[in-house]
Design a protein around this motif. Structure first.
Motif, mmCIF file in Angstrom:
data_model
loop_
_atom_site.group_PDB
_atom_site.id
_atom_site.type_symbol
_atom_site.label_atom_id
_atom_site.label_comp_id
_atom_site.label_asym_id
_atom_site.label_seq_id
_atom_site.Cartn_x
_atom_site.Cartn_y
_atom_site.Cartn_z
ATOM 1 N N LYS A 94 0.809 -1.235 -0.037
ATOM 2 C CA LYS A 94 0.011 0.027 0.055
ATOM 3 C C LYS A 94 0.930 1.237 0.149
ATOM 4 O O LYS A 94 0.483 1.979 -0.554
ATOM 5 C CB LYS A 94 -0.767 -0.205 1.342
ATOM 6 C CG LYS A 94 -1.582 1.091 1.439
ATOM 7 C CD LYS A 94 -2.599 1.142 2.581
ATOM 8 C CE LYS A 94 -3.459 2.473 2.741
ATOM 9 N NZ LYS A 94 -4.425 2.256 4.107
ATOM 10 N N ASN A 95 1.945 1.006 0.621
ATOM 11 C CA ASN A 95 3.037 2.615 0.652
ATOM 12 C C ASN A 95 4.058 2.496 -0.200
ATOM 13 O O ASN A 95 5.059 2.943 -0.209
ATOM 14 C CB ASN A 95 3.507 2.430 2.273
ATOM 15 C CG ASN A 95 2.563 2.996 3.198
ATOM 16 O OD1 ASN A 95 2.210 4.070 3.310
ATOM 17 N ND2 ASN A 95 1.856 2.001 3.828
ATOM 18 N N GLY A 96 3.732 1.488 -1.213
ATOM 19 C CA GLY A 96 4.997 1.447 -2.339
ATOM 20 C C GLY A 96 6.294 1.038 -1.936
ATOM 21 O O GLY A 96 7.286 1.318 -2.533
ATOM 22 N N ILE A 97 6.182 0.150 -0.859
ATOM 23 C CA ILE A 97 7.575 -0.544 -0.515
ATOM 24 C C ILE A 97 7.688 -1.772 -0.800
ATOM 25 O O ILE A 97 6.944 -2.655 -0.619
ATOM 26 C CB ILE A 97 7.589 -0.188 1.075
ATOM 27 C CG1 ILE A 97 7.418 1.025 1.433
ATOM 28 C CG2 ILE A 97 8.984 -1.013 1.561
ATOM 29 C CD1 ILE A 97 7.367 1.436 3.009
ATOM 30 N N SER A 98 8.847 -2.184 -1.919
ATOM 31 C CA SER A 98 8.986 -3.531 -2.120
ATOM 32 C C SER A 98 9.629 -4.373 -1.268
ATOM 33 O O SER A 98 10.141 -4.050 -0.206
ATOM 34 C CB SER A 98 10.048 -3.780 -3.622
ATOM 35 O OG SER A 98 11.051 -2.921 -2.923
ATOM 36 N N PHE A 99 9.122 -5.616 -1.270
ATOM 37 C CA PHE A 99 9.496 -6.739 -0.130
ATOM 38 C C PHE A 99 9.817 -7.948 -0.684
ATOM 39 O O PHE A 99 9.335 -8.157 -1.886
ATOM 40 C CB PHE A 99 8.692 -6.598 1.011
ATOM 41 C CG PHE A 99 7.341 -7.289 0.501
ATOM 42 C CD1 PHE A 99 7.046 -8.347 0.577
ATOM 43 C CD2 PHE A 99 6.352 -6.354 0.003
ATOM 44 C CE1 PHE A 99 5.758 -9.295 0.152
ATOM 45 C CE2 PHE A 99 5.012 -6.417 -0.354
ATOM 46 C CZ PHE A 99 4.765 -8.176 -0.336
ATOM 47 N N PRO A 137 17.998 7.756 5.834
ATOM 48 C CA PRO A 137 17.038 7.452 7.016
ATOM 49 C C PRO A 137 15.539 7.879 6.790
ATOM 50 O O PRO A 137 14.789 7.259 7.218
ATOM 51 C CB PRO A 137 17.687 8.553 7.835
ATOM 52 C CG PRO A 137 19.220 8.626 7.620
ATOM 53 C CD PRO A 137 19.057 8.268 6.213
ATOM 54 N N GLU A 138 15.326 8.553 5.668
ATOM 55 C CA GLU A 138 13.978 9.111 5.495
ATOM 56 C C GLU A 138 13.142 7.740 5.080
ATOM 57 O O GLU A 138 12.056 7.565 5.279
ATOM 58 C CB GLU A 138 13.668 10.085 4.324
ATOM 59 C CG GLU A 138 14.317 11.176 4.766
ATOM 60 C CD GLU A 138 15.804 11.634 4.619
ATOM 61 O OE1 GLU A 138 16.335 12.910 4.623
ATOM 62 O OE2 GLU A 138 16.680 10.762 4.537
ATOM 63 N N GLU A 139 13.817 6.984 4.159
ATOM 64 C CA GLU A 139 13.374 5.672 3.907
ATOM 65 C C GLU A 139 13.060 4.787 4.830
ATOM 66 O O GLU A 139 12.142 4.018 4.764
ATOM 67 C CB GLU A 139 14.044 5.151 2.571
ATOM 68 C CG GLU A 139 13.962 6.255 1.225
ATOM 69 C CD GLU A 139 12.588 6.507 0.699
ATOM 70 O OE1 GLU A 139 11.712 5.474 0.651
ATOM 71 O OE2 GLU A 139 12.320 7.604 0.618
ATOM 72 N N GLN A 140 14.230 4.584 5.663
ATOM 73 C CA GLN A 140 13.905 3.679 6.738
ATOM 74 C C GLN A 140 12.711 4.195 7.645
ATOM 75 O O GLN A 140 11.956 3.254 8.289
ATOM 76 C CB GLN A 140 15.129 3.690 7.556
ATOM 77 C CG GLN A 140 16.459 3.161 6.691
ATOM 78 C CD GLN A 140 17.902 3.487 7.330
ATOM 79 O OE1 GLN A 140 17.771 4.429 8.158
ATOM 80 N NE2 GLN A 140 18.783 2.954 6.629
ATOM 81 N N TYR A 141 12.725 5.396 7.835
ATOM 82 C CA TYR A 141 11.424 5.874 8.802
ATOM 83 C C TYR A 141 10.209 5.591 8.107
ATOM 84 O O TYR A 141 9.209 5.307 8.715
ATOM 85 C CB TYR A 141 11.744 7.155 8.705
ATOM 86 C CG TYR A 141 10.763 8.094 9.929
ATOM 87 C CD1 TYR A 141 11.179 8.359 11.141
ATOM 88 C CD2 TYR A 141 9.469 8.601 9.603
ATOM 89 C CE1 TYR A 141 10.114 8.986 11.966
ATOM 90 C CE2 TYR A 141 8.782 9.022 10.171
ATOM 91 C CZ TYR A 141 9.210 9.387 11.544
ATOM 92 O OH TYR A 141 8.239 10.056 12.389
ATOM 93 N N LYS A 142 10.260 5.746 6.624
ATOM 94 C CA LYS A 142 8.821 5.289 6.160
ATOM 95 C C LYS A 142 8.334 3.816 5.927
ATOM 96 O O LYS A 142 7.295 3.681 6.237
ATOM 97 C CB LYS A 142 9.069 5.742 4.549
ATOM 98 C CG LYS A 142 7.940 5.661 3.625
ATOM 99 C CD LYS A 142 8.219 5.734 2.217
ATOM 100 C CE LYS A 142 7.247 5.282 1.143
ATOM 101 N NZ LYS A 142 7.308 5.756 -0.109
ATOM 102 N N ILE A 143 9.499 2.837 6.322
ATOM 103 C CA ILE A 143 9.066 1.569 6.314
ATOM 104 C C ILE A 143 8.345 1.557 7.633
ATOM 105 O O ILE A 143 7.338 0.824 7.844
ATOM 106 C CB ILE A 143 10.192 0.656 6.159
ATOM 107 C CG1 ILE A 143 10.704 0.599 4.807
ATOM 108 C CG2 ILE A 143 9.999 -0.861 6.609
ATOM 109 C CD1 ILE A 143 12.035 0.270 4.561
ATOM 110 N N GLY A 144 8.911 2.019 8.613
ATOM 111 C CA GLY A 144 8.429 1.932 10.005
ATOM 112 C C GLY A 144 7.024 2.597 9.925
ATOM 113 O O GLY A 144 6.068 2.003 10.681
#
Length: 259
Positions: A94-99, A137-144
């Motif tokens: 939903k947040n556009g984060i690949s996994f 860090p912004e992207e790591q924060y976004k995942i959380g």
């Protein structure tokens, strides 16, 4: 709502030690409401793509060498939870984060050392998550942040690492004293976290005093879990330092509660 946490896992010997920090973690597990599950980002699981565990029951990984033989007999046979893993994957999508899924990997010591102190019976499901120290860090924060809704469902989110973690700077003996440079960095971090000063935190490498010593470029995987844990409390921006101590001159044992 369940808070999220950044918890230092220290050196592997912490698993068999009895000190103020281990006592604190034991008590923390008793004081917290019992979670439905734990989602844990470990500094010892590094990957370029966000990994999400889909494991029925975890093996115990001994990702260290040369320590007390008793460490290699410890087992932490926690189970996983496929439904919660599925929910995590849906939130990431939903947040556009690949996994990617991981179906065989056990729990590394960044996970089981602290989980064993919080929940010694290994009776709470765990969803292990990787970290990517190459992300901003912004992207790591976004995942959380993408997973923050899990806190409303009694799911505990933990980032496991260390705010000051430079193995090359450790002292061979532990006299209980902390190096001034480590304290200065951690003091800056403490103020920035309590102010929820994201612009400064995201530029910690250039703004924080002694950042290159406290978070060396070759070892920043231990620092970045704090951004995943912090992001999980983005809708409730409150940071509380619950414990701080140092071992071997500069190895930090800190516990931050977010939310």
């Amino acid at each position: 709502m369940m808070p999220s946490f950044f918890i230092a896992h220290g050196a592997p010997l912490l698993a068999i030690e009895n000190n103020n920090y281990t006592k604190f973690l034991n008590q923390l597990g008793q004081d917290l409401p019992r979670p439905k599950a734990v989602v844990l980002f470990s500094a010892h699981w590094v990957s370029e793509t966000q990994m999400v565990s889909r494991v029925d029951q975890y093996s115990t990984i001994y990702d260290f060498g040369g320590f007390d033989p008793s460490l290699y007999t410890i087992q932490y046979p926690a189970g996983g939870n496929h439904d919660i893993a599925q929910e995590i994957e849906e939130l990431l999508t939903k947040n556009g984060i690949s996994f990617q899924n991981e179906t065989t990997r056990g729990l590394d010591h960044g996970a089981w050392v602290i989980l064993r102190m919080l929940y010694p019976n290994a009776d709470i499901p765990v969803i292990a998550m990787s970290v990517n120290p190459m992300l901003a860090p912004e992207e790591q924060y976004k995942i959380g942040k993408a997973l923050s809704v899990l806190r409303t469902k009694d799911i505990l989110i933990i980032g496991s690492g260390g705010t000051v973690h430079n193995l090359r700077a450790l002292k061979p003996t532990d006299n209980g004293e902390a190096d001034s440079w480590a304290v200065e960095f951690d003091d800056w971090l403490s103020q920035s976290l309590q102010n929820w000063d994201l612009p400064s935190l995201f530029k910690y490498a250039s703004l924080a005093p002694n950042a290159q010593l406290a978070v060396p470029p070759y070892g920043n995987e231990h620092f970045v879990p704090i951004f995943y844990a912090m992001g999980a409390a983005d809708n409730d921006r409150k940071a509380t330092l619950l414990h701080r101590s140092f071992r071997y001159g500069n190895l930090s044992h800190s516990v931050w509660q977010f939310g």
